[in-house]
Design a protein around this motif. Structure first.
Motif, short mmCIF file in Angstrom:
data_model
loop_
_atom_site.label_atom_id
_atom_site.label_comp_id
_atom_site.label_asym_id
_atom_site.label_seq_id
_atom_site.Cartn_x
_atom_site.Cartn_y
_atom_site.Cartn_z
N ALA A 92 0.83 -1.21 0.00
CA ALA A 92 0.00 0.00 0.00
C ALA A 92 0.86 1.26 0.00
N PHE A 93 1.92 1.25 0.81
CA PHE A 93 2.79 2.43 0.89
C PHE A 93 3.55 2.63 -0.41
N ARG A 94 3.97 1.53 -1.03
CA ARG A 94 4.66 1.63 -2.31
C ARG A 94 3.75 2.27 -3.36
N THR A 95 2.50 1.84 -3.41
CA THR A 95 1.55 2.42 -4.35
C THR A 95 1.35 3.90 -4.07
N LEU A 96 1.24 4.25 -2.79
CA LEU A 96 1.07 5.65 -2.41
C LEU A 96 2.24 6.50 -2.89
N LEU A 97 3.46 6.01 -2.69
CA LEU A 97 4.64 6.78 -3.09
C LEU A 97 4.75 6.88 -4.60
N VAL A 98 4.50 5.78 -5.30
CA VAL A 98 4.60 5.80 -6.77
C VAL A 98 3.59 6.79 -7.35
N ARG A 99 2.40 6.83 -6.80
CA ARG A 99 1.38 7.77 -7.32
C ARG A 99 1.74 9.20 -6.96
N THR A 100 2.33 9.39 -5.82
CA THR A 100 2.81 10.73 -5.46
C THR A 100 3.87 11.18 -6.45
N TYR A 101 4.81 10.30 -6.76
CA TYR A 101 5.87 10.63 -7.71
C TYR A 101 5.30 10.96 -9.08
N SER A 102 4.41 10.11 -9.59
CA SER A 102 3.91 10.30 -10.95
C SER A 102 3.09 11.58 -11.08
N THR A 103 2.33 11.89 -10.04
CA THR A 103 1.56 13.15 -10.06
C THR A 103 2.49 14.35 -10.09
N ILE A 188 -3.73 0.07 7.16
CA ILE A 188 -3.69 -0.51 5.81
C ILE A 188 -4.89 -0.02 5.00
N LYS A 189 -6.08 -0.09 5.60
CA LYS A 189 -7.29 0.35 4.91
C LYS A 189 -7.24 1.84 4.58
N ALA A 190 -6.67 2.64 5.49
CA ALA A 190 -6.59 4.08 5.26
C ALA A 190 -5.68 4.40 4.07
N ILE A 191 -4.54 3.71 3.99
CA ILE A 191 -3.62 3.95 2.89
C ILE A 191 -4.24 3.48 1.58
N GLU A 192 -4.89 2.30 1.61
CA GLU A 192 -5.53 1.77 0.41
C GLU A 192 -6.65 2.68 -0.07
N LYS A 194 -6.79 5.93 0.36
CA LYS A 194 -6.14 7.09 -0.24
C LYS A 194 -5.65 6.77 -1.64
N ASN A 195 -5.13 5.56 -1.82
CA ASN A 195 -4.67 5.14 -3.14
C ASN A 195 -5.81 5.09 -4.14
N GLN A 196 -6.97 4.56 -3.70
CA GLN A 196 -8.12 4.48 -4.58
C GLN A 196 -8.63 5.87 -4.95
#
Length: 199
Positions: A92-103, A188-192, A194-196
């Motif tokens: 979940a954290f990896r997805t959060l960081l990758v999306r932060t980077y791409s944005t 975990i649910k909170a990060i997921e 945010k990712n969604q």
């Protein structure tokens, strides 16, 4: 520093590592220097958020130690998590960081210039910090430090420090607050969630 500014600067940090070949056994600063121009050129040609997210997902992961980053961001609660929960947190954290980077990359001018400083690295050192000075037209230059450790596959980034603000520390307080409210599964649910929302 606002969360938006931090996210944008952190995204610019990914410019340096997005295209590094993990098989190369380069010194930390050489790893940075080798790919700066190539990455900036690519970002200048492609601003599509989906394409950048795909690029970040495929390229950034190889250069960052996401397990260690997640462990540092979660802090003392990491040891309370089961192996399955730790895996879920890391994903979940990896997805959060990758999306932060791409944005953030999509907002880059493509005219970014990066000055890379050589670290004080003694023979046998397994940890170091590479300092860079990032310049973009129309804004004041700012410093990004990369905390790196030597792994079997080469040097890996485990923290990014933008103007003395640590990426992992920036997340730690909010993560610990969430764990206090709803436990590891709640985090975990909170990060997921945010990712969604940002997906």
């Amino acid at each position: 520093m606002t969360a938006t500014t931090m996210a944008r600067m952190t995204g610019l940090a990914a410019l340096i590592f997005a295209f590094c070949a993990p098989a190369q056994e380069l010194a930390p600063d050489a790893l940075v220097k080798a790919m700066v121009n190539e990455v900036i050129a690519v970002i200048g040609q492609n601003k599509d958020p989906r394409a950048l997210a795909d690029l970040a997902e495929k390229k950034v992961i190889a250069q960052f130690d996401f397990k260690r980053m997640t462990q540092l961001a979660v802090g003392r609660s990491w040891s309370q998590a089961s192996a399955a929960q730790q895996d879920a947190l890391e994903r979940a954290f990896r997805t959060l960081l990758v999306r932060t980077y791409s944005t953030a990359l999509s907002q880059s001018s493509g005219k970014t210039q990066v000055e890379v400083k050589s670290p004080n690295l003694a023979p046998g050192d397994s940890e170091t910090m590479v300092r860079t000075v990032v310049s973009e037209p129309g804004r004041k230059p700012f410093v990004i430090d990369y905390r790196m450790s030597k792994a079997p596959g080469g040097w890996k980034v485990y923290d990014v420090v933008v103007e003395n603000l640590s990426l992992v520390t920036n997340y730690r307080s909010s993560f610990q607050s969430e764990v206090s409210r709803s436990g590891i599964d709640g985090l975990i649910k909170a990060i997921e969630a945010k990712n969604q929302k940002n997906g």
